[in-house]
Design an enzyme around this catalytic site. Structure first.
Site, short mmCIF file in Angstrom:
data_model
loop_
_atom_site.label_atom_id
_atom_site.label_comp_id
_atom_site.label_asym_id
_atom_site.label_seq_id
_atom_site.Cartn_x
_atom_site.Cartn_y
_atom_site.Cartn_z
N ASP A 1 -9.50 -8.63 3.98
CA ASP A 1 -10.05 -7.53 3.50
C ASP A 1 -10.64 -7.13 4.51
O ASP A 1 -10.19 -7.70 5.83
CB ASP A 1 -11.11 -7.93 3.04
CG ASP A 1 -12.16 -7.28 1.84
OD1 ASP A 1 -11.35 -6.29 1.34
OD2 ASP A 1 -12.97 -7.11 1.48
N HIS B 1 -3.84 0.24 6.45
CA HIS B 1 -3.53 -0.64 5.60
C HIS B 1 -2.10 -0.88 6.54
O HIS B 1 -1.51 -2.11 6.77
CB HIS B 1 -2.96 -0.20 4.60
CG HIS B 1 -3.91 0.01 3.35
ND1 HIS B 1 -4.59 -1.52 2.84
CD2 HIS B 1 -3.76 0.61 2.13
CE1 HIS B 1 -5.40 -0.62 2.14
NE2 HIS B 1 -5.71 0.26 1.76
N ALA C 1 -3.39 -7.65 -8.92
CA ALA C 1 -3.34 -7.53 -9.83
C ALA C 1 -4.56 -5.79 -10.86
O ALA C 1 -3.89 -4.68 -11.40
CB ALA C 1 -2.88 -7.56 -11.14
N ARG D 1 -6.37 1.29 -7.86
CA ARG D 1 -7.47 2.78 -7.38
C ARG D 1 -6.54 3.94 -7.38
O ARG D 1 -5.41 4.04 -7.63
CB ARG D 1 -6.25 1.68 -5.81
CG ARG D 1 -7.53 0.48 -5.39
CD ARG D 1 -6.85 -0.03 -4.06
NE ARG D 1 -7.67 -1.19 -4.04
CZ ARG D 1 -8.66 -1.34 -2.71
NH1 ARG D 1 -8.21 -0.84 -0.89
NH2 ARG D 1 -8.90 -2.82 -2.39
N LEU E 1 7.42 -22.16 8.81
CA LEU E 1 6.69 -21.04 8.00
C LEU E 1 6.97 -20.97 7.15
O LEU E 1 7.93 -20.54 6.86
CB LEU E 1 5.66 -20.26 8.61
CG LEU E 1 4.74 -19.64 8.20
CD1 LEU E 1 3.91 -20.33 7.85
CD2 LEU E 1 4.03 -18.57 8.46
N LEU F 1 -13.96 -14.63 -4.28
CA LEU F 1 -12.64 -14.83 -4.69
C LEU F 1 -11.79 -14.67 -5.10
O LEU F 1 -10.21 -14.28 -4.72
CB LEU F 1 -12.37 -16.64 -5.14
CG LEU F 1 -12.99 -17.69 -4.75
CD1 LEU F 1 -12.76 -18.64 -5.99
CD2 LEU F 1 -12.17 -17.80 -3.54
N SER F 2 -11.59 -13.00 -5.82
CA SER F 2 -11.47 -11.96 -6.56
C SER F 2 -9.98 -12.33 -7.25
O SER F 2 -8.88 -11.34 -6.74
CB SER F 2 -11.05 -11.18 -5.24
OG SER F 2 -12.48 -10.51 -4.74
C1 FPP Z 1 -8.04 -5.18 1.00
O1 FPP Z 1 -8.81 -4.30 1.39
C2 FPP Z 1 -6.47 -4.84 1.59
C3 FPP Z 1 -5.73 -4.66 0.63
C4 FPP Z 1 -5.68 -4.01 -0.72
C5 FPP Z 1 -4.14 -4.25 0.66
C6 FPP Z 1 -3.74 -5.25 2.45
C7 FPP Z 1 -2.71 -4.97 2.00
C8 FPP Z 1 -1.91 -5.13 3.67
C9 FPP Z 1 -2.94 -6.07 4.92
C10 FPP Z 1 -1.27 -3.85 4.59
C11 FPP Z 1 0.32 -4.11 3.35
C12 FPP Z 1 1.27 -5.34 3.40
C13 FPP Z 1 2.32 -5.37 2.91
C14 FPP Z 1 3.31 -6.69 3.58
C15 FPP Z 1 2.66 -4.54 2.47
P1 FPP Z 1 -9.91 -3.25 1.40
O2 FPP Z 1 -8.65 -2.05 1.64
O3 FPP Z 1 -10.05 -2.89 0.04
O4 FPP Z 1 -10.26 -2.36 1.89
P2 FPP Z 1 -12.34 -2.69 2.08
O5 FPP Z 1 -12.48 -3.20 1.52
O6 FPP Z 1 -12.75 -1.93 3.16
O7 FPP Z 1 -11.78 -0.86 1.23
#
Ligand code: FPP
Length: 241
Positions: A17, A34, A63, A68, A128, A187-188
């Site tokens: 996050d 991202h 899901a 978004r 891994l 935990l979302s």
């Molecule tokens: C949550 O942060 C993160 C996500 C919803 C996306 C996570 C994606 C990656 C780490 C990269 C993509 C990975 C692959 C393998 C394609 P948020 O966007 O909700 O952050 P915020 O809470 O600060 O808004």
């Protein structure tokens, strides 16, 4: 508090996050966060074997994330496509087996095939097991497992857990350590079954800044925890007869 040796081949899960906030704080579009998040995935995964982590499950797209804005969803899907294209060789070279967990039928054209190809190309990896959750919901995984049941006979935590978790390729279903970055503490809908006895670690670090030092710190804290699994702590001195 007693400090136990960390068993080998732990299963760690991470709710990655903070990408959006990381970017916004720098005046960048959320997608920039991202993109940097992918680099954090690479350095964190590569640190796992030396820290005793044999299975790493990452929450990349839930899901519920389809809600978004289309631009962000599209950007994340493009990132997934390029991750599969660009990282597969490196994963194979570093002994990393990749599995993608979650629904595949709603992913854009070509991605399910790219996932299958990356999984096949890395199937021999034994240092891994990297599991990336995409279009994933723990509650939906539990419902899907219930729907697959032929009969309720001899249903156990183990047999039902195997259905919930899906193909684990020998990795443990149970999560030992569950980390969430970005300062939130929830935990979302991530691995609700598998995390029944997970130790929880919350950090303010935004995911794009996370790396081996943060993982090592989480593991050091984990090693200090006393895991009782609902039992009692073993007495330091045997009770007198
Ligand atoms: C949550 O942060 C993160 C996500 C919803 C996306 C996570 C994606 C990656 C780490 C990269 C993509 C990975 C692959 C393998 C394609 P948020 O966007 O909700 O952050 P915020 O809470 O600060 O808004």
């Amino acid at each position: 508090m007693q400090s136990e040796a960390v068993p080998r081949a732990l299963h760690a899960g991470i709710i990655m996050d903070g990408n959006g906030r990381w970017a916004t704080q720098r005046g960048l579009p959320r997608l920039a966060g991202h993109h940097r998040g992918v680099e954090a995935i690479r350095r964190t995964a590569e640190a796992c074997p030396d820290l005793g982590i044999g299975t790493l499950t990452l929450y990349a797209f839930s899901a519920d994330n389809w809600q978004r804005p289309a631009e962000e969803v599209g950007g994340l899907m493009r990132l997934l496509r390029s991750y599969l294209r660009n990282e597969t060789q490196r994963l194979a070279r570093t002994g990393t087996r990749l599995s993608v967990v979650g629904r595949r039928d709603r992913l854009p054209d070509g991605i399910p095939q790219a996932i299958a190809a990356a999984e096949a190309a890395t199937a021999a990896g034994s240092r891994l097991h990297l599991r990336i959750c995409v279009d994933y919901s723990a509650r939906d995984a539990i419902i899907a497992a219930a729907q697959r049941l032929q009969s309720q006979e001899d249903l156990t935590r183990e047999s039902f857990g195997a259905l919930v978790a899906g193909a684990m390729h020998g990795s443990p279903v149970d999560v030992d350590l569950l980390i969430r970055t970005g300062g939130e503490q929830r935990l979302s809908d991530f691995m609700l079954w598998e995390a029944a006895y997970a130790e929880l670690h919350f950090t303010e670090r935004m995911w794009p800044d996370f790396g081996p030092d943060d993982l090592a710190a989480a593991m050091a804290e984990f090693a200090r925890r006393e895991r009782r699994f609902g039992g009692l702590k073993a007495p330091a001195v045997p009770a007198a007869a």
